[in-house]
Design a protein around this motif. Sequence first.
Motif, PDB file in Angstrom:
ATOM      1  N   LEU A  28       0.829  -1.217   0.000  1.00  0.00           N
ATOM      2  CA  LEU A  28       0.000   0.000   0.000  1.00  0.00           C
ATOM      3  C   LEU A  28       0.865   1.270   0.000  1.00  0.00           C
ATOM      4  CD1 LEU A  28      -2.979   1.259   0.649  1.00  0.00           C
ATOM      5  CD2 LEU A  28      -1.989   1.508   2.937  1.00  0.00           C
ATOM      6  N   ALA A  30       0.623   4.554   1.183  1.00  0.00           N
ATOM      7  CA  ALA A  30      -0.216   5.399   2.044  1.00  0.00           C
ATOM      8  C   ALA A  30      -0.103   6.855   1.606  1.00  0.00           C
ATOM      9  CB  ALA A  30       0.206   5.255   3.502  1.00  0.00           C
ATOM     10  N   PRO A  49     -11.100  11.671   3.758  1.00  0.00           N
ATOM     11  CA  PRO A  49     -11.704  10.586   4.547  1.00  0.00           C
ATOM     12  C   PRO A  49     -10.647   9.740   5.226  1.00  0.00           C
ATOM     13  CG  PRO A  49     -11.762  10.052   2.216  1.00  0.00           C
ATOM     14  CD  PRO A  49     -11.228  11.457   2.314  1.00  0.00           C
ATOM     15  N   GLY A  51      -8.078   7.108   6.165  1.00  0.00           N
ATOM     16  CA  GLY A  51      -7.217   6.236   5.375  1.00  0.00           C
ATOM     17  C   GLY A  51      -6.621   6.877   4.138  1.00  0.00           C
ATOM     18  N   LYS A  54      -3.543  11.341   5.487  1.00  0.00           N
ATOM     19  CA  LYS A  54      -3.311  12.632   6.157  1.00  0.00           C
ATOM     20  C   LYS A  54      -2.290  12.497   7.288  1.00  0.00           C
ATOM     21  CE  LYS A  54      -7.618  12.873   7.570  1.00  0.00           C
ATOM     22  NZ  LYS A  54      -8.239  11.631   7.094  1.00  0.00           N
ATOM     23  N   THR A  56      -0.200  10.082   7.960  1.00  0.00           N
ATOM     24  CA  THR A  56       1.122   9.633   7.503  1.00  0.00           C
ATOM     25  C   THR A  56       1.911  10.832   6.967  1.00  0.00           C
ATOM     26  OG1 THR A  56       0.175   7.483   6.958  1.00  0.00           O
ATOM     27  CG2 THR A  56       2.312   7.998   5.993  1.00  0.00           C
ATOM     28  N   GLU A 171      -5.879  16.169  14.214  1.00  0.00           N
ATOM     29  CA  GLU A 171      -7.253  16.121  14.724  1.00  0.00           C
ATOM     30  C   GLU A 171      -7.312  16.544  16.192  1.00  0.00           C
ATOM     31  OE1 GLU A 171     -10.060  14.128  13.033  1.00  0.00           O
ATOM     32  OE2 GLU A 171      -8.919  13.115  11.468  1.00  0.00           O
TER      33      GLU A 171
HETATM   34  P1  ATP Z   1      -7.528   8.665   9.662  1.00  0.00           P
HETATM   35  O1  ATP Z   1      -8.337   9.895   9.430  1.00  0.00           O
HETATM   36  O2  ATP Z   1      -8.371   7.443   9.861  1.00  0.00           O
HETATM   37  O3  ATP Z   1      -6.446   8.824  10.693  1.00  0.00           O
HETATM   38  P2  ATP Z   1      -5.580   9.115   7.565  1.00  0.00           P
HETATM   39  O4  ATP Z   1      -6.077   9.812   6.356  1.00  0.00           O
HETATM   40  O5  ATP Z   1      -4.819   9.914   8.541  1.00  0.00           O
HETATM   41  O6  ATP Z   1      -6.773   8.349   8.267  1.00  0.00           O
HETATM   42  P3  ATP Z   1      -3.313   7.375   7.547  1.00  0.00           P
HETATM   43  O7  ATP Z   1      -3.358   7.124   9.009  1.00  0.00           O
HETATM   44  O8  ATP Z   1      -2.242   8.256   7.025  1.00  0.00           O
HETATM   45  O9  ATP Z   1      -4.707   7.910   7.028  1.00  0.00           O
HETATM   46  O10 ATP Z   1      -3.238   5.967   6.812  1.00  0.00           O
HETATM   47  C1  ATP Z   1      -3.133   5.859   5.400  1.00  0.00           C
HETATM   48  C2  ATP Z   1      -3.130   4.384   5.038  1.00  0.00           C
HETATM   49  O11 ATP Z   1      -1.922   3.782   5.522  1.00  0.00           O
HETATM   50  C3  ATP Z   1      -4.271   3.593   5.651  1.00  0.00           C
HETATM   51  O12 ATP Z   1      -4.704   2.633   4.717  1.00  0.00           O
HETATM   52  C4  ATP Z   1      -3.644   2.935   6.856  1.00  0.00           C
HETATM   53  O13 ATP Z   1      -4.281   1.723   7.166  1.00  0.00           O
HETATM   54  C5  ATP Z   1      -2.225   2.702   6.389  1.00  0.00           C
HETATM   55  N1  ATP Z   1      -1.259   2.758   7.498  1.00  0.00           N
HETATM   56  C6  ATP Z   1      -1.010   3.825   8.296  1.00  0.00           C
HETATM   57  N2  ATP Z   1      -0.043   3.516   9.198  1.00  0.00           N
HETATM   58  C7  ATP Z   1       0.308   2.222   8.969  1.00  0.00           C
HETATM   59  C8  ATP Z   1       1.276   1.325   9.569  1.00  0.00           C
HETATM   60  N3  ATP Z   1       2.052   1.718  10.576  1.00  0.00           N
HETATM   61  N4  ATP Z   1       1.353   0.083   9.065  1.00  0.00           N
HETATM   62  C9  ATP Z   1       0.584  -0.314   8.020  1.00  0.00           C
HETATM   63  N5  ATP Z   1      -0.326   0.484   7.407  1.00  0.00           N
HETATM   64  C10 ATP Z   1      -0.465   1.723   7.873  1.00  0.00           C
END
Ligand code: ATP
Length: 409
Positions: A28, A30, A49, A51, A54, A56, A171
């Motif tokens: 993936l 991210a 939304p 995942g 953001k 990361t 957040e």
């Molecule tokens: P949320 O609003 O739910 O926090 P987000 O937009 O901040 O979501 P991220 O937390 O950046 O999203 O995650 C992006 C993608 O990377 C997601 O599919 C998540 O499952 C995956 N992901 C994030 N951290 C890890 C990790 N440490 N190991 C594996 N996958 C990860």
Amino acid sequence: MTGPDAASAAREIGSVVLDRVTKRYGALAAVDDLTLEIRAGEFLSLLGPSGCGKTTTLRMIGGFEHPDAGDIRISGQSVVALPPYKRHVNTVFQAYALFPHMSVAENVAYGLQQRRTSKADIRDRVSAALDMVRMRTFSERKPTQLSGGQQQRVALARALVNRPSVLLLDEPLAALDRKLREEMQLELKLLQANLGITFVFVTHDQGEALSMSDRIAVMREGRIEQLGDSSTIYSAPVSAYVAGFVGQQNIFDGTVAADLRGVHTRYGMLRPADPITRVSSGAAARAMVRPEFVQIGIDQPDTDANAARGRVIGVSHLGETHQFLIELSPELSLISRRPTPEAPDVSTGQSVWCSWRPESVQVFPADGPAAQNVASAETVPAVIAGKADHDATTADIPATETPAAATHS
Ligand code: ATP
């Protein structure tokens, strides 16, 4: 901005540049080849939304994650090889993570003590930081003796006391109740404007992003779908995804007319003001009209397009506005929102005509779901289903709790 001007802006203290950054977790991506220039002193929100990448992105700026590819520059300097504490960046998380056994002042002083700052300097800086968040009078309390909003203010003071060039906020208001959240939104925006520190703010709450940000980066699957100020993101979205994620929408699916002047739908023709350019003739398209542009009347409008007949299934008073839910078919209900002084005198069960002006019709390629928070045909009527039998004008459609509205044809 291009050329030398862009280059010097990117070197200013507090600027953040992500240059073709990728972060993978297994298969993936991210964050996927993302490029973003955040200006010094700006309030930029990463919106999208769950995942979409953001957090990361934020964690890579902060130094808690390492990119697989690309460069990150803060104040013009590449930081990918630097640990978090050398980046002049601080982070405020959703969970305040205050030390429970320490007083407010001790919590705020902790980072400075670790850096062996002098006692006098610590005292002055802690006082100044607590003043910024209006918490000086609480300096001897323990975190458990504070409300959620007060704890979050202390967490902010703790981040600001180090005088970062950039503050990352993940957040930070999500755990607060709605009223407090709205108050803190105003406070945060004021604080940011006064301090002139760059704020990078992660949220999935479009209202929060719209009300606070200088610019918003709407993210989708690890990339930026659109970057712009609030009014551009709201009134000139580049895709159905952005249009559906930011604000409420009424959504009609159909096909583009041969002359590119409208979209044929089950509910008649929707004609935008200008010829359609984003979708070719005969192709599947998604036409969108925001609730504030949908008029309701008893008489049939004198037009060959942009009008549909329906039945009122809900009316709610939202203070400054009235909101109406109009069922066009079992599959499609429209939301209309009118200023209270102009609200039509219609009641539940009544047949009405909905109409809207060509300028309010936006047409996009129908490329899958518009956004995760676009309600399905089932969910919006369900919001008021239990109330539809009630006597007129009382059905309760939550104003901001209803996700970006409406329905698919
Ligand atoms: P949320 O609003 O739910 O926090 P987000 O937009 O901040 O979501 P991220 O937390 O950046 O999203 O995650 C992006 C993608 O990377 C997601 O599919 C998540 O499952 C995956 N992901 C994030 N951290 C890890 C990790 N440490 N190991 C594996 N996958 C990860």
